[in-house]
Design an enzyme around this catalytic site. Structure first.
Site, PDB file in Angstrom:
ATOM      1  N   GLY A  33       9.545   4.421   8.159  1.00 14.98           N
ATOM      2  CA  GLY A  33       9.937   5.478   8.948  1.00 14.98           C
ATOM      3  C   GLY A  33      10.015   5.056  10.248  1.00 14.98           C
ATOM      4  O   GLY A  33      11.044   5.438  11.093  1.00 14.98           O
ATOM      5  N   TYR A  38       3.795   6.925  -9.391  1.00 14.58           N
ATOM      6  CA  TYR A  38       4.707   6.802  -8.073  1.00 14.58           C
ATOM      7  C   TYR A  38       5.998   6.443  -8.887  1.00 14.58           C
ATOM      8  O   TYR A  38       7.106   6.879  -8.411  1.00 14.58           O
ATOM      9  CB  TYR A  38       4.164   5.231  -7.686  1.00 14.58           C
ATOM     10  CG  TYR A  38       5.198   4.819  -6.536  1.00 14.58           C
ATOM     11  CD1 TYR A  38       5.183   5.711  -5.305  1.00 14.58           C
ATOM     12  CD2 TYR A  38       5.999   3.877  -6.450  1.00 14.58           C
ATOM     13  CE1 TYR A  38       6.089   5.431  -4.177  1.00 14.58           C
ATOM     14  CE2 TYR A  38       6.796   3.317  -5.392  1.00 14.58           C
ATOM     15  CZ  TYR A  38       6.930   4.121  -4.195  1.00 14.58           C
ATOM     16  OH  TYR A  38       7.580   3.956  -3.418  1.00 14.58           O
ATOM     17  N   SER A  53       5.153   7.817  10.943  1.00 15.39           N
ATOM     18  CA  SER A  53       4.137   7.154  11.893  1.00 15.39           C
ATOM     19  C   SER A  53       3.787   5.680  11.437  1.00 15.39           C
ATOM     20  O   SER A  53       3.330   5.048  12.397  1.00 15.39           O
ATOM     21  CB  SER A  53       2.908   7.999  11.286  1.00 15.39           C
ATOM     22  OG  SER A  53       2.304   7.732   9.694  1.00 15.39           O
TER      23      SER A  53
END
Length: 279
Positions: free
Chosen positions: A21, A158, A17
């Site tokens: 990507g 993370y 989105s």
């Protein structure tokens, strides 16, 4: 799988989105590949659709896929294979971030980061691998991070998830390389993506950590803002999937290669020894 040789491929990419990507989808579409652009909510595909329209690019399917719902992954993968015959390239790009002291991170948030970045990526890979094994070929790329190989305070969740997927990718390469399948990780430094912007946005922090954490968040936000060009990461991905002998890790850190390149080279040298021992 050899370098392109003019042949179109079927490429499945997660987290399309925005950010990496979205740019990955455009790059493969420009080459004439069939691209399955997946995201949790196709309602957020407006930016991607605008770019596809502006460049008059076809061959892209936007598909709903949530990597944290493993019960749905096999169905999506089987449908793609039924319609396209194969999946040549899998790009595990979907990610989730969190920042703040390890002492105070919520355990639900911690589980969410690992569920997306590690468990979800592995679950989708498990769904794709039987088809790649049947074809005797395939490329799997995990979008990792510099935090996979160096430690950054306030980014424990993370970095921990990226350390984990870095190890899983290395082990997977040893297991599937003899089957004609290659595995690589992209290792980008901080680039300006939605995920990075979120990580640089501080939330409430305990006073014992607040001053140092806010200083980090300000510095990180400045680095992210200076790294708006995502093209180096896109180029690195195409280089990896086109290579006859791709590296396990592909560092993408403009201006920082001298600092981190030797570490990546050392880690990959150790992996090459493991390949000799196990493959």
């Amino acid at each position: 799988m050899t370098a392109r040789a003019g042949l179109a491929r079927t490429v499945l990419i997660t987290g399309c989105s925005s950010g990496f990507g979205l740019e990955f989808v455009l790059a493969f579409a420009r080459r004439g590949d069939a691209v399955i652009a997946t995201m949790r909510d196709p309602g957020r595909a407006g930016g991607l659709q605008e770019r596809l329209t502006a460049e008059r690019l076809g061959g892209v399917e936007i598909v709903a896929l949530d990597v944290t719902r493993p019960e749905s992954l096999a169905g999506v993968v089987d449908d793609v294979v039924e319609r396209h015959g194969t999946i040549d390239v899998l790009v595990n790009n979907a990610g989730r971030s969190a920042s703040g002291p390890i002492e105070t991170i919520g355990l639900d948030e911690l589980r969410g980061v690992f569920d997306t970045n590690v468990v979800g990526a592995v679950a989708l890979t498990q769904a794709v691998l039987p088809h790649m094994r049947a074809a005797g070929a395939g490329r799997i790329v995990f979008v990792s991070a510099l935090g996979a190989i160096v430690n950054t305070p306030w980014m424990g969740a993370y970095c921990g998830s990226k350390h984990a997927i870095d190890s899983m990718a290395a082990v997977l390469d040893l297991e599937v390389r003899p089957l004609g399948i290659r595995v690589s990780s992209l290792v980008p430094a901080a680039f300006r993506t939605r995920l990075a912007v979120q990580a640089a946005s501080p939330g409430p922090v305990h006073e014992a950590y607040r001053e140092r954490f806010l200083g980090f968040a300000e510095s990180f936000a400045e680095r992210v803002e200076r790294s708006a060009d995502l093209e180096p990461v896109v180029d690195a991905l195409l280089e990896v999937v086109d290579s006859d002998d791709p590296p396990l890790r592909r560092l993408v850190a403009p201006g920082k290669e001298d600092a981190f390149g030797p570490l990546v080279k050392e880690l990959d040298g150790r992996h090459d020894q493991d390949v000799d021992d196990h493959c």
